[in-house]
Design a protein around this motif. Structure first.
Motif, PDB file in Angstrom:
ATOM      1  N   ALA A 170      43.657  34.352  30.137  1.00  0.00           N
ATOM      2  CA  ALA A 170      44.551  35.060  31.049  1.00  0.00           C
ATOM      3  C   ALA A 170      45.223  36.235  30.362  1.00  0.00           C
ATOM      4  O   ALA A 170      45.455  37.275  30.977  1.00  0.00           O
ATOM      5  N   VAL A 171      45.537  36.077  29.075  1.00  0.00           N
ATOM      6  CA  VAL A 171      46.166  37.171  28.326  1.00  0.00           C
ATOM      7  C   VAL A 171      45.226  38.366  28.248  1.00  0.00           C
ATOM      8  O   VAL A 171      45.609  39.504  28.548  1.00  0.00           O
ATOM      9  N   VAL A 172      43.993  38.096  27.851  1.00  0.00           N
ATOM     10  CA  VAL A 172      43.016  39.180  27.689  1.00  0.00           C
ATOM     11  C   VAL A 172      42.753  39.872  29.021  1.00  0.00           C
ATOM     12  O   VAL A 172      42.760  41.103  29.120  1.00  0.00           O
ATOM     13  N   PHE A 173      42.544  39.071  30.078  1.00  0.00           N
ATOM     14  CA  PHE A 173      42.228  39.646  31.385  1.00  0.00           C
ATOM     15  C   PHE A 173      43.396  40.461  31.931  1.00  0.00           C
ATOM     16  O   PHE A 173      43.222  41.598  32.387  1.00  0.00           O
ATOM     17  N   LEU A 174      44.612  39.889  31.892  1.00  0.00           N
ATOM     18  CA  LEU A 174      45.759  40.580  32.467  1.00  0.00           C
ATOM     19  C   LEU A 174      46.104  41.832  31.684  1.00  0.00           C
ATOM     20  O   LEU A 174      46.499  42.849  32.263  1.00  0.00           O
ATOM     21  N   LEU A 175      45.937  41.779  30.351  1.00  0.00           N
ATOM     22  CA  LEU A 175      46.179  42.980  29.542  1.00  0.00           C
ATOM     23  C   LEU A 175      45.181  44.075  29.893  1.00  0.00           C
ATOM     24  O   LEU A 175      45.536  45.251  30.011  1.00  0.00           O
ATOM     25  N   ALA A 176      43.908  43.689  30.052  1.00  0.00           N
ATOM     26  CA  ALA A 176      42.885  44.670  30.396  1.00  0.00           C
ATOM     27  C   ALA A 176      43.174  45.298  31.755  1.00  0.00           C
ATOM     28  O   ALA A 176      43.050  46.516  31.929  1.00  0.00           O
ATOM     29  N   VAL A 177      43.571  44.470  32.713  1.00  0.00           N
ATOM     30  CA  VAL A 177      43.910  44.982  34.043  1.00  0.00           C
ATOM     31  C   VAL A 177      45.128  45.907  33.963  1.00  0.00           C
ATOM     32  O   VAL A 177      45.185  46.939  34.639  1.00  0.00           O
ATOM     33  N   ALA A 178      46.107  45.548  33.115  1.00  0.00           N
ATOM     34  CA  ALA A 178      47.303  46.370  32.977  1.00  0.00           C
ATOM     35  C   ALA A 178      46.981  47.755  32.429  1.00  0.00           C
ATOM     36  O   ALA A 178      47.657  48.734  32.757  1.00  0.00           O
ATOM     37  N   VAL A 179      45.950  47.846  31.582  1.00  0.00           N
ATOM     38  CA  VAL A 179      45.550  49.146  31.049  1.00  0.00           C
ATOM     39  C   VAL A 179      44.839  49.969  32.118  1.00  0.00           C
ATOM     40  O   VAL A 179      45.078  51.168  32.268  1.00  0.00           O
ATOM     41  N   VAL A 180      43.963  49.309  32.874  1.00  0.00           N
ATOM     42  CA  VAL A 180      43.236  50.022  33.927  1.00  0.00           C
ATOM     43  C   VAL A 180      44.178  50.440  35.046  1.00  0.00           C
ATOM     44  O   VAL A 180      44.024  51.510  35.638  1.00  0.00           O
ATOM     45  N   LEU A 181      45.178  49.607  35.330  1.00  0.00           N
ATOM     46  CA  LEU A 181      46.147  49.893  36.384  1.00  0.00           C
ATOM     47  C   LEU A 181      47.516  50.124  35.764  1.00  0.00           C
ATOM     48  O   LEU A 181      48.165  49.174  35.331  1.00  0.00           O
TER      49      LEU A 181
END
Length: 213
Positions: free
Chosen positions: A46-57
């Motif tokens: 969840a950390v990796v996914f949410l961080l990646a999404v936070a960068v894209v958005l």
């Protein structure tokens, strides 16, 4: 990279469509305590996914995510997960910008477009990206998208981003870990690391300029 960027962009769009009609839903994404509970239940993915999404958005802040990761998994694992998520998101943002923005921009008859897309030294471009990654106050997301519009190769971009994201990721994770454990020393170390990054970068730049070419 294009496939991964497309998948992450699709997931990000779905998340925005689900959350955007309810602005208050963004609140938990800015609360490190709420995020820490989520990571504790879902796991490190969840950390990796949410961080990646936070960068894209850009609307999703990444600082609380990094601190929550440090609070749950400690400064080392939390920092590693944060760096991995940030690198994944940055690479996807770069891939999307390169795929859909570079060619149209380079074909435009505009001085600004020509300045952004013109061929430059790969090492100099990588150095600029590395420096901007080390400064927490410069938009991580914007740099990732802007880099895709330049002539830098993906390998140089990934390397510069990986090297630049590590100190900030571990600093925020240490800050979160210290706050969760009420460890004043860890909080002090994390806060000092974040504060000293900017003058350290400026000092390095000054020394490099003093080196004769």
């Amino acid at each position: 990279m294009t496939i991964a960027a497309g998948l992450l962009a699709g997931a990000s769009i779905i998340l925005v469509l689900l959350v955007w009609p309810f602005p208050e839903a963004f609140g938990p994404l800015s609360d490190a305590k709420v995020l820490a509970g989520l990571f504790d239940r879902v796991g490190p993915v969840a950390v990796v996914f949410l961080l990646a999404v936070a960068v894209v958005l850009s609307p999703i802040p990444s600082g609380p995510i990094a601190m929550a990761a440090g609070a749950i998994y400690g400064p080392f694992l939390g920092g590693s997960l944060t760096a991995l998520g940030a690198l994944l998101g940055a690479t996807c943002a770069f891939g999307l910008s390169r795929r859909f923005g570079y060619r149209p921009l380079s074909s435009m008859n505009s001085p600004l477009a020509a300045f952004v897309t013109r061929k430059r030294s790969q090492r100099k471009l990588a150095f600029v990206i590395l420096v901007t990654r080390l400064i927490p106050f410069i938009s991580f997301d914007a740099i990732s998208y802007l880099a895709g519009l330049t002539s830098i190769r993906s390998g140089y971009f990934v390397l510069a981003t990986a090297l630049g994201v590590l100190p900030v990721s571990f600093a925020f994770a240490a800050l979160g870990a210290g706050a969760a454990a009420w460890d004043s020393r860890a909080v002090l170390i994390g806060a000092c690391a974040i504060t000293l990054i900017v003058p350290a970068v400026l000092l390095v730049l000054r020394r490099l300029r003093a080196i004769p070419h």
